[in-house]
Design a protein around this motif. Sequence first.
Motif, PDB file in Angstrom:
ATOM      1  N   ALA A 161      39.665  18.566  37.099  1.00  0.00           N
ATOM      2  CA  ALA A 161      39.315  18.200  38.481  1.00  0.00           C
ATOM      3  C   ALA A 161      39.517  19.386  39.413  1.00  0.00           C
ATOM      4  O   ALA A 161      38.643  19.746  40.182  1.00  0.00           O
ATOM      5  N   THR A 162      40.678  19.972  39.374  1.00  0.00           N
ATOM      6  CA  THR A 162      40.946  21.181  40.142  1.00  0.00           C
ATOM      7  C   THR A 162      41.623  22.168  39.207  1.00  0.00           C
ATOM      8  O   THR A 162      42.706  21.898  38.699  1.00  0.00           O
ATOM      9  N   SER A 163      40.980  23.286  38.977  1.00  0.00           N
ATOM     10  CA  SER A 163      41.498  24.246  38.016  1.00  0.00           C
ATOM     11  C   SER A 163      42.807  24.857  38.505  1.00  0.00           C
ATOM     12  O   SER A 163      42.846  25.522  39.536  1.00  0.00           O
ATOM     13  N   LYS A 164      43.870  24.623  37.757  1.00  0.00           N
ATOM     14  CA  LYS A 164      45.166  25.193  38.129  1.00  0.00           C
ATOM     15  C   LYS A 164      45.157  26.708  37.975  1.00  0.00           C
ATOM     16  O   LYS A 164      45.738  27.433  38.779  1.00  0.00           O
ATOM     17  N   LEU A 165      44.475  27.207  36.918  1.00  0.00           N
ATOM     18  CA  LEU A 165      44.398  28.652  36.734  1.00  0.00           C
ATOM     19  C   LEU A 165      43.611  29.307  37.862  1.00  0.00           C
ATOM     20  O   LEU A 165      43.937  30.410  38.312  1.00  0.00           O
ATOM     21  N   LEU A 166      42.564  28.613  38.310  1.00  0.00           N
ATOM     22  CA  LEU A 166      41.776  29.118  39.427  1.00  0.00           C
ATOM     23  C   LEU A 166      42.642  29.207  40.680  1.00  0.00           C
ATOM     24  O   LEU A 166      42.638  30.211  41.400  1.00  0.00           O
ATOM     25  N   GLN A 167      43.420  28.141  40.945  1.00  0.00           N
ATOM     26  CA  GLN A 167      44.309  28.144  42.094  1.00  0.00           C
ATOM     27  C   GLN A 167      45.349  29.262  41.990  1.00  0.00           C
ATOM     28  O   GLN A 167      45.633  29.966  42.960  1.00  0.00           O
ATOM     29  N   GLN A 168      45.904  29.442  40.802  1.00  0.00           N
ATOM     30  CA  GLN A 168      46.915  30.479  40.611  1.00  0.00           C
ATOM     31  C   GLN A 168      46.345  31.870  40.860  1.00  0.00           C
ATOM     32  O   GLN A 168      46.999  32.727  41.456  1.00  0.00           O
ATOM     33  N   GLU A 169      45.114  32.083  40.400  1.00  0.00           N
ATOM     34  CA  GLU A 169      44.488  33.392  40.591  1.00  0.00           C
ATOM     35  C   GLU A 169      44.222  33.648  42.073  1.00  0.00           C
ATOM     36  O   GLU A 169      44.441  34.746  42.578  1.00  0.00           O
ATOM     37  N   ILE A 170      43.743  32.622  42.794  1.00  0.00           N
ATOM     38  CA  ILE A 170      43.474  32.765  44.229  1.00  0.00           C
ATOM     39  C   ILE A 170      44.767  33.061  44.986  1.00  0.00           C
ATOM     40  O   ILE A 170      44.799  33.878  45.906  1.00  0.00           O
ATOM     41  N   GLU A 171      45.859  32.386  44.585  1.00  0.00           N
ATOM     42  CA  GLU A 171      47.115  32.496  45.317  1.00  0.00           C
ATOM     43  C   GLU A 171      48.027  33.593  44.772  1.00  0.00           C
ATOM     44  O   GLU A 171      49.126  33.788  45.295  1.00  0.00           O
ATOM     45  N   ARG A 172      47.571  34.335  43.750  1.00  0.00           N
ATOM     46  CA  ARG A 172      48.413  35.381  43.166  1.00  0.00           C
ATOM     47  C   ARG A 172      48.825  36.390  44.236  1.00  0.00           C
ATOM     48  O   ARG A 172      47.999  36.829  45.029  1.00  0.00           O
ATOM     49  N   PRO A 173      50.131  36.758  44.309  1.00  0.00           N
ATOM     50  CA  PRO A 173      50.602  37.674  45.359  1.00  0.00           C
ATOM     51  C   PRO A 173      49.807  38.972  45.399  1.00  0.00           C
ATOM     52  O   PRO A 173      49.376  39.495  44.367  1.00  0.00           O
ATOM     53  N   VAL A 175      49.739  42.838  46.247  1.00  0.00           N
ATOM     54  CA  VAL A 175      50.411  44.106  46.488  1.00  0.00           C
ATOM     55  C   VAL A 175      49.398  45.186  46.168  1.00  0.00           C
ATOM     56  O   VAL A 175      48.802  45.183  45.098  1.00  0.00           O
ATOM     57  N   GLY A 176      49.190  46.105  47.098  1.00  0.00           N
ATOM     58  CA  GLY A 176      48.181  47.136  46.893  1.00  0.00           C
ATOM     59  C   GLY A 176      46.867  46.762  47.557  1.00  0.00           C
ATOM     60  O   GLY A 176      46.804  45.862  48.390  1.00  0.00           O
ATOM     61  N   PRO A 177      45.782  47.463  47.183  1.00  0.00           N
ATOM     62  CA  PRO A 177      44.495  47.250  47.845  1.00  0.00           C
ATOM     63  C   PRO A 177      43.843  45.935  47.432  1.00  0.00           C
ATOM     64  O   PRO A 177      44.318  45.227  46.549  1.00  0.00           O
ATOM     65  N   MET A 178      42.734  45.615  48.083  1.00  0.00           N
ATOM     66  CA  MET A 178      41.981  44.403  47.772  1.00  0.00           C
ATOM     67  C   MET A 178      41.502  44.454  46.327  1.00  0.00           C
ATOM     68  O   MET A 178      41.147  45.506  45.808  1.00  0.00           O
ATOM     69  N   ARG A 179      41.477  43.292  45.667  1.00  0.00           N
ATOM     70  CA  ARG A 179      41.023  43.238  44.286  1.00  0.00           C
ATOM     71  C   ARG A 179      39.729  42.422  44.192  1.00  0.00           C
ATOM     72  O   ARG A 179      39.358  41.698  45.116  1.00  0.00           O
ATOM     73  N   ASP A 180      39.079  42.544  43.034  1.00  0.00           N
ATOM     74  CA  ASP A 180      37.830  41.805  42.844  1.00  0.00           C
ATOM     75  C   ASP A 180      38.114  40.318  42.657  1.00  0.00           C
ATOM     76  O   ASP A 180      39.254  39.901  42.438  1.00  0.00           O
ATOM     77  N   ILE A 181      37.044  39.505  42.755  1.00  0.00           N
ATOM     78  CA  ILE A 181      37.197  38.045  42.606  1.00  0.00           C
ATOM     79  C   ILE A 181      36.292  37.512  41.493  1.00  0.00           C
ATOM     80  O   ILE A 181      35.886  36.352  41.530  1.00  0.00           O
ATOM     81  N   VAL A 182      35.992  38.360  40.513  1.00  0.00           N
ATOM     82  CA  VAL A 182      35.033  37.926  39.488  1.00  0.00           C
ATOM     83  C   VAL A 182      35.499  36.682  38.743  1.00  0.00           C
ATOM     84  O   VAL A 182      34.686  35.907  38.241  1.00  0.00           O
ATOM     85  N   ALA A 183      36.810  36.478  38.657  1.00  0.00           N
ATOM     86  CA  ALA A 183      37.306  35.303  37.930  1.00  0.00           C
ATOM     87  C   ALA A 183      37.247  34.030  38.766  1.00  0.00           C
ATOM     88  O   ALA A 183      37.365  32.936  38.222  1.00  0.00           O
ATOM     89  N   THR A 184      37.064  34.177  40.085  1.00  0.00           N
ATOM     90  CA  THR A 184      37.173  33.006  40.956  1.00  0.00           C
ATOM     91  C   THR A 184      35.939  32.763  41.819  1.00  0.00           C
ATOM     92  O   THR A 184      35.982  31.939  42.732  1.00  0.00           O
ATOM     93  N   ILE A 185      34.838  33.454  41.551  1.00  0.00           N
ATOM     94  CA  ILE A 185      33.625  33.242  42.346  1.00  0.00           C
ATOM     95  C   ILE A 185      33.196  31.778  42.251  1.00  0.00           C
ATOM     96  O   ILE A 185      33.100  31.210  41.164  1.00  0.00           O
ATOM     97  N   GLN A 186      32.939  31.174  43.410  1.00  0.00           N
ATOM     98  CA  GLN A 186      32.524  29.773  43.475  1.00  0.00           C
ATOM     99  C   GLN A 186      30.994  29.667  43.506  1.00  0.00           C
ATOM    100  O   GLN A 186      30.300  30.632  43.828  1.00  0.00           O
ATOM    101  N   PRO A 187      30.460  28.493  43.160  1.00  0.00           N
ATOM    102  CA  PRO A 187      28.994  28.363  43.075  1.00  0.00           C
ATOM    103  C   PRO A 187      28.260  28.816  44.329  1.00  0.00           C
ATOM    104  O   PRO A 187      27.244  29.518  44.242  1.00  0.00           O
ATOM    105  N   GLU A 188      28.763  28.439  45.523  1.00  0.00           N
ATOM    106  CA  GLU A 188      28.055  28.830  46.749  1.00  0.00           C
ATOM    107  C   GLU A 188      28.160  30.336  46.981  1.00  0.00           C
ATOM    108  O   GLU A 188      27.255  30.950  47.563  1.00  0.00           O
ATOM    109  N   GLN A 189      29.251  30.957  46.519  1.00  0.00           N
ATOM    110  CA  GLN A 189      29.377  32.406  46.608  1.00  0.00           C
ATOM    111  C   GLN A 189      28.464  33.088  45.596  1.00  0.00           C
ATOM    112  O   GLN A 189      27.803  34.093  45.904  1.00  0.00           O
ATOM    113  N   ASP A 190      28.404  32.540  44.386  1.00  0.00           N
ATOM    114  CA  ASP A 190      27.589  33.125  43.326  1.00  0.00           C
ATOM    115  C   ASP A 190      26.110  33.145  43.710  1.00  0.00           C
ATOM    116  O   ASP A 190      25.384  34.076  43.374  1.00  0.00           O
TER     117      ASP A 190
END
Length: 682
Positions: A161-173, A175-190
């Motif tokens: 229903a709601t991917s816990k791994l997806l949530q964890q990746e989005i909320e991962r702390p 540190v450092g520069p901006m990172r990519d979101i290839v693992a978390t791209i949503q359908p409307e973003q894709d």
Amino acid sequence: MSTSADDPLARERSHLASSRSALRAMRKDVESLDISDVTANWVNAEVLARQIDERIKALADLSDTPLFFGRLDYLHAPGADQAEGAEGERFYIGRRHVHDGGGDPMVIDWRAPVSQPFYRASKNDPMDVGLRRRFGYTGGDLTAYEDEHLSDPADPSGAVATSKLLQQEIERPRVGPMRDIVATIQPEQDEIVRSGLSGTVCVQGGPGTGKTAVGLHRVAYLLYAHRERLARTGTLVIGPNRSFLHYIEQVLPALGELTVRQATVDDLVAHVEVRGTDDAAAAIVKGDARMADVLRKAVYAHVAMPTEPVVVVRGSRRWRVPAYELEEIVRELLARDIRYGAAREALPQRIAHAVLVQMERSGEAPDDRVQDTVARNSAVKAAVKEIWPPVDPAKLVLRLLTEADFLAEHAEGILGDDEQKTILWAKPVRSVKSAKWSPADTVLIDEAADLVQRTHSLGHVVLDEAQDLSPMQYRAVGRRCTTGSATVLGDLAQGTTPWATRSWNEALTHLGKADGVVEELTAGFRVPTDVITYASLLLPHIAPGLTPVASVRENPGFFEVRTIAGTAEVVAACEELLGNEGSIGLIAADARVPALAEALTAAGIGHLNPGEETTRDTRLTLVPASLAKGLEYDYVVLDEPRAVVDGEPDERTGLRRLYVALTRAVSGLIVTHTAPLPEQLG
């Protein structure tokens, strides 16, 4: 004790290890290439060596970055209407393609068509996918997986229903520069990421909707799908300031894309040194699109209709081109609406052609070399200088800003008298070099330069934080993609300049892309629910009618408003948040930054300036509110909201600046204040 044969996680770890070995082998293959026998000359050798070096860099295995983050198990072999899967075959989806020694894929690039169902497939539209698996990582180590059975509605496990791994990746702390979101791209973003190269897309997105990441990933996708074309024409990412560009600069290299140039609008128009500033009133007029009409009139006013014939002497013969014929040539060039400089280059050839026609009528048979010689004749050169003199863009703008009569002549019917007085400099200036040019002046020079000589166009331009651009700045960016397309990213509610964009359709028109499509992202993945709900109290006052961001995160985040007695409690709030993992931002009105910096130093708390990279040891950044836009931190302390609002020339701009500052936190926000809060926050 389980073995890899009956332990799915062990099998996936084994595939990860094999994939990393295959990537190392691919890199070694490129490193071992011998180009000594395949290059014709040193120029070709340099080009090929650079391409090989870029390929080696693109194949780098980043130890703390997952090589793949998902898996797709297809149901059927490919057919006319099916995805590119084969029966029983599975594909691992990652940041780049990896193949084994036999050429068989071990990891599929996230941009490939076969990867698209990873982002788009659902129970309602499984896209021929039986199983979608997401992987969880700690550092570079695979630690978990999560399955969705998409094609079996009777399966009790169903889809997660709601991917816990997806949530964890989005909320991962962070540190450092901006990172990519290839693992978390949503359908409307894709859908936006994979939109075609030929179309311009404008993305309206509130804080935390991922619009910047979507824009960068669209560049990466376009480079994958149209690599040869964009290799010829080039790509460019435009950001609001150097701090922002530094923050995002590692996203594309992490995806294997190393050739995308990054710049600010000021970089693009840096024809002269900027040493001055404008007040808001002058900047608004200089940034108005009507200035383009003033400049066009001023440039083409240099053209003078000929009153004397041109007489060309060749040997014993004299060839005379009468004034009326010269006038016809000049009017024809003006009617063609080509660049001033191009028309000036064409004029001597047109005059020479008129002479050649006379030669042919008299029985001679001149060729192209004769025409070129006539075009270089001193009489022709003198006529061209008189009729179509050269124009220096900077000198032209300097005259407009320093000579009231010259400005009045060319601004008549375009700018009012008060507007003309607003942009006129109070003191005369001796030369272009001694002038104290402002950022808005350089944009005017760029416009004039384009009237004289066409600006080089790129294949694709990404324009981020676009809501703060003036119409003339949009025109400057549009000149860089006249034959290409653009991705425009912004949020109308975050416009903090006096000339901030009022509507995206208007902005696209100034950009020269009136047919661009406007998309809106409203799902918030970054800002916690409680924080975005509080910040959205400002929306009716700063951007009426704009859809508030709806946070899709399960974690409501940490949020607190504290009434304090002084600076010591601001420092204490920072110390408190430093007890958590991740980055901390202390955001304050620009005028309060020096005092806060002194207080942090006195308390022994190390801190960084915006744009400096956070480390494990120094995780606190002191951010002037004017530079907060586009940045994000795990936790934020926002100091004195009233001072943020009062630091701007008007209340609406101040409230917009406050809206930006309130929405920089990913996990938690503490608002500290001594003065009363703005009444719009309730």
